[in-house]
Design a protein around this motif. Structure first.
Motif, PDB file in Angstrom:
ATOM      1  N   VAL A  68      45.907  52.999  44.072  1.00  0.00           N
ATOM      2  CA  VAL A  68      45.953  52.408  45.410  1.00  0.00           C
ATOM      3  C   VAL A  68      44.656  51.643  45.636  1.00  0.00           C
ATOM      4  CG1 VAL A  68      46.085  52.949  47.871  1.00  0.00           C
ATOM      5  CG2 VAL A  68      47.394  54.304  46.226  1.00  0.00           C
ATOM      6  N   PRO A  69      44.737  50.384  46.066  1.00  0.00           N
ATOM      7  CA  PRO A  69      43.520  49.606  46.296  1.00  0.00           C
ATOM      8  C   PRO A  69      42.637  50.238  47.373  1.00  0.00           C
ATOM      9  CG  PRO A  69      45.440  48.179  46.303  1.00  0.00           C
ATOM     10  CD  PRO A  69      45.934  49.589  46.291  1.00  0.00           C
ATOM     11  N   LYS A  70      41.328  50.283  47.094  1.00  0.00           N
ATOM     12  CA  LYS A  70      40.352  50.792  48.055  1.00  0.00           C
ATOM     13  C   LYS A  70      39.483  49.676  48.626  1.00  0.00           C
ATOM     14  CE  LYS A  70      37.800  54.572  47.571  1.00  0.00           C
ATOM     15  NZ  LYS A  70      36.926  55.576  46.921  1.00  0.00           N
ATOM     16  N   TYR A  71      39.325  48.598  47.859  1.00  0.00           N
ATOM     17  CA  TYR A  71      38.435  47.506  48.244  1.00  0.00           C
ATOM     18  C   TYR A  71      39.203  46.190  48.205  1.00  0.00           C
ATOM     19  CZ  TYR A  71      34.983  51.061  47.108  1.00  0.00           C
ATOM     20  OH  TYR A  71      34.269  52.230  47.057  1.00  0.00           O
ATOM     21  N   ALA A  72      38.841  45.287  49.117  1.00  0.00           N
ATOM     22  CA  ALA A  72      39.483  43.975  49.149  1.00  0.00           C
ATOM     23  C   ALA A  72      38.435  42.889  49.363  1.00  0.00           C
ATOM     24  CB  ALA A  72      40.532  43.923  50.256  1.00  0.00           C
ATOM     25  N   ASN A  73      38.715  41.730  48.796  1.00  0.00           N
ATOM     26  CA  ASN A  73      37.867  40.562  48.954  1.00  0.00           C
ATOM     27  C   ASN A  73      38.163  39.965  50.326  1.00  0.00           C
ATOM     28  OD1 ASN A  73      36.636  38.068  48.833  1.00  0.00           O
ATOM     29  ND2 ASN A  73      37.470  37.527  46.828  1.00  0.00           N
ATOM     30  N   PRO A  74      37.185  39.869  51.230  1.00  0.00           N
ATOM     31  CA  PRO A  74      37.456  39.326  52.558  1.00  0.00           C
ATOM     32  C   PRO A  74      37.893  37.857  52.531  1.00  0.00           C
ATOM     33  CG  PRO A  74      35.117  39.867  52.324  1.00  0.00           C
ATOM     34  CD  PRO A  74      35.810  40.306  51.078  1.00  0.00           C
ATOM     35  N   GLU A  75      37.481  37.113  51.511  1.00  0.00           N
ATOM     36  CA  GLU A  75      37.872  35.712  51.409  1.00  0.00           C
ATOM     37  C   GLU A  75      39.288  35.544  50.869  1.00  0.00           C
ATOM     38  OE1 GLU A  75      33.330  34.253  50.503  1.00  0.00           O
ATOM     39  OE2 GLU A  75      34.951  33.420  49.308  1.00  0.00           O
ATOM     40  N   ASN A  76      39.756  36.532  50.114  1.00  0.00           N
ATOM     41  CA  ASN A  76      41.116  36.502  49.568  1.00  0.00           C
ATOM     42  C   ASN A  76      41.613  37.949  49.502  1.00  0.00           C
ATOM     43  OD1 ASN A  76      43.500  36.216  48.216  1.00  0.00           O
ATOM     44  ND2 ASN A  76      42.651  35.200  46.424  1.00  0.00           N
ATOM     45  N   PRO A  77      42.221  38.449  50.583  1.00  0.00           N
ATOM     46  CA  PRO A  77      42.623  39.854  50.644  1.00  0.00           C
ATOM     47  C   PRO A  77      43.587  40.301  49.551  1.00  0.00           C
ATOM     48  CG  PRO A  77      42.716  38.848  52.815  1.00  0.00           C
ATOM     49  CD  PRO A  77      42.467  37.752  51.832  1.00  0.00           C
ATOM     50  N   SER A  78      44.181  39.360  48.815  1.00  0.00           N
ATOM     51  CA  SER A  78      45.042  39.777  47.711  1.00  0.00           C
ATOM     52  C   SER A  78      44.217  40.208  46.493  1.00  0.00           C
ATOM     53  CB  SER A  78      46.010  38.661  47.320  1.00  0.00           C
ATOM     54  OG  SER A  78      45.307  37.565  46.794  1.00  0.00           O
ATOM     55  N   ASP A  79      42.922  39.857  46.481  1.00  0.00           N
ATOM     56  CA  ASP A  79      42.015  40.349  45.443  1.00  0.00           C
ATOM     57  C   ASP A  79      41.582  41.751  45.846  1.00  0.00           C
ATOM     58  OD1 ASP A  79      42.084  38.002  44.011  1.00  0.00           O
ATOM     59  OD2 ASP A  79      40.236  37.214  44.871  1.00  0.00           O
ATOM     60  N   THR A  80      42.076  42.753  45.137  1.00  0.00           N
ATOM     61  CA  THR A  80      41.744  44.136  45.467  1.00  0.00           C
ATOM     62  C   THR A  80      41.219  44.861  44.243  1.00  0.00           C
ATOM     63  OG1 THR A  80      43.999  44.874  45.003  1.00  0.00           O
ATOM     64  CG2 THR A  80      43.483  44.260  47.299  1.00  0.00           C
ATOM     65  N   TRP A  81      40.653  46.035  44.505  1.00  0.00           N
ATOM     66  CA  TRP A  81      40.141  46.895  43.442  1.00  0.00           C
ATOM     67  C   TRP A  81      40.352  48.336  43.866  1.00  0.00           C
ATOM     68  CZ3 TRP A  81      34.765  49.099  42.985  1.00  0.00           C
ATOM     69  CH2 TRP A  81      34.547  49.683  41.741  1.00  0.00           C
ATOM     70  N   THR A  82      40.773  49.169  42.923  1.00  0.00           N
ATOM     71  CA  THR A  82      41.063  50.575  43.227  1.00  0.00           C
ATOM     72  C   THR A  82      39.807  51.435  43.287  1.00  0.00           C
ATOM     73  OG1 THR A  82      41.324  51.156  40.895  1.00  0.00           O
ATOM     74  CG2 THR A  82      43.318  50.465  42.094  1.00  0.00           C
ATOM     75  N   GLY A  83      38.704  50.912  42.787  1.00  0.00           N
ATOM     76  CA  GLY A  83      37.484  51.706  42.724  1.00  0.00           C
ATOM     77  C   GLY A  83      37.328  52.372  41.367  1.00  0.00           C
ATOM     78  N   ARG A  84      38.298  52.155  40.489  1.00  0.00           N
ATOM     79  CA  ARG A  84      38.233  52.713  39.137  1.00  0.00           C
ATOM     80  C   ARG A  84      38.099  51.582  38.131  1.00  0.00           C
ATOM     81  NH1 ARG A  84      43.422  55.975  38.588  1.00  0.00           N
ATOM     82  NH2 ARG A  84      43.972  55.307  40.650  1.00  0.00           N
ATOM     83  N   GLY A  85      37.418  51.887  37.058  1.00  0.00           N
ATOM     84  CA  GLY A  85      37.237  50.871  36.021  1.00  0.00           C
ATOM     85  C   GLY A  85      36.148  49.879  36.391  1.00  0.00           C
ATOM     86  N   ARG A  86      36.148  48.787  35.683  1.00  0.00           N
ATOM     87  CA  ARG A  86      35.128  47.759  35.873  1.00  0.00           C
ATOM     88  C   ARG A  86      35.293  47.074  37.224  1.00  0.00           C
ATOM     89  NH1 ARG A  86      33.742  43.392  31.230  1.00  0.00           N
ATOM     90  NH2 ARG A  86      31.805  42.686  32.166  1.00  0.00           N
ATOM     91  N   LYS A  87      34.173  46.806  37.879  1.00  0.00           N
ATOM     92  CA  LYS A  87      34.204  46.107  39.168  1.00  0.00           C
ATOM     93  C   LYS A  87      34.655  44.664  38.954  1.00  0.00           C
ATOM     94  CE  LYS A  87      30.619  48.704  41.512  1.00  0.00           C
ATOM     95  NZ  LYS A  87      29.373  49.188  40.979  1.00  0.00           N
ATOM     96  N   PRO A  88      35.482  44.149  39.860  1.00  0.00           N
ATOM     97  CA  PRO A  88      35.905  42.752  39.725  1.00  0.00           C
ATOM     98  C   PRO A  88      34.735  41.793  39.963  1.00  0.00           C
ATOM     99  CG  PRO A  88      36.764  43.710  41.755  1.00  0.00           C
ATOM    100  CD  PRO A  88      36.092  44.810  41.005  1.00  0.00           C
ATOM    101  N   LYS A  89      34.881  40.594  39.420  1.00  0.00           N
ATOM    102  CA  LYS A  89      33.815  39.596  39.494  1.00  0.00           C
ATOM    103  C   LYS A  89      33.430  39.276  40.932  1.00  0.00           C
ATOM    104  CE  LYS A  89      32.407  35.159  37.670  1.00  0.00           C
ATOM    105  NZ  LYS A  89      32.725  34.035  36.822  1.00  0.00           N
ATOM    106  N   TRP A  90      34.431  39.156  41.823  1.00  0.00           N
ATOM    107  CA  TRP A  90      34.128  38.806  43.213  1.00  0.00           C
ATOM    108  C   TRP A  90      33.236  39.867  43.859  1.00  0.00           C
ATOM    109  CZ3 TRP A  90      35.562  42.309  46.890  1.00  0.00           C
ATOM    110  CH2 TRP A  90      36.621  43.163  46.603  1.00  0.00           C
ATOM    111  N   LEU A  91      33.442  41.134  43.506  1.00  0.00           N
ATOM    112  CA  LEU A  91      32.626  42.207  44.073  1.00  0.00           C
ATOM    113  C   LEU A  91      31.241  42.219  43.441  1.00  0.00           C
ATOM    114  CD1 LEU A  91      32.350  44.600  45.975  1.00  0.00           C
ATOM    115  CD2 LEU A  91      33.408  46.033  44.219  1.00  0.00           C
ATOM    116  N   GLU A  92      31.185  42.043  42.132  1.00  0.00           N
ATOM    117  CA  GLU A  92      29.886  42.007  41.441  1.00  0.00           C
ATOM    118  C   GLU A  92      28.996  40.912  42.022  1.00  0.00           C
ATOM    119  OE1 GLU A  92      28.419  43.865  39.279  1.00  0.00           O
ATOM    120  OE2 GLU A  92      30.018  45.089  38.430  1.00  0.00           O
TER     121      GLU A  92
END
Length: 108
Positions: A68-92
């Motif tokens: 289940v996604p825990k984090y979302a990109n405010p500029e593109n809410p369809s970019d999400t991350w569950t908090g597991r594994g490697r952090k997405p580029k937008w978050l980094e």
């Protein structure tokens, strides 16, 4: 079991004893955990599953359940991350710019 007179012991002896007890407890917990995992693997196998598949939420048909996604990109809410594994580029990129990861938590 041997009785130990703690009142008769010196401080350094008590510290040594404490370290031995801490190690014995860690070893005991590790043994019990390994026994529990082995029992769980056996139980899963009896039902035709691998324990890892059950714990990872696998469908049994080779698919993996997505988290289940825990984090979302405010500029593109369809970019999400569950908090597991490697952090997405937008978050980094945002973290490198000084943002706090908590800012991107999805509000329930």
């Amino acid at each position: 079991m041997e009785r130990i007179d703690l009142d008769a012991m010196e401080r350094d002896e008590l510290i040594t004893l404490q370290k031995k007890v801490d190690k014995a407890l860690k070893d005991y917990d590790a043994r019990k955990r390994a026994e529990a995992i082995a029992a769980a693997r056996d139980a899963a196998k009896e039902h035709g599953y691998a324990l890892d598949d059950l714990l990872q939420g696998g469908s049994g048909a080779g698919g993996k359940a997505k988290g289940v996604p825990k984090y979302a990109n405010p500029e593109n809410p369809s970019d999400t991350w569950t908090g597991r594994g490697r952090k997405p580029k937008w978050l980094e990129e945002r973290l490198a710019a000084g943002a706090d990861q908590e800012e991107f938590l999805i509000k329930a």
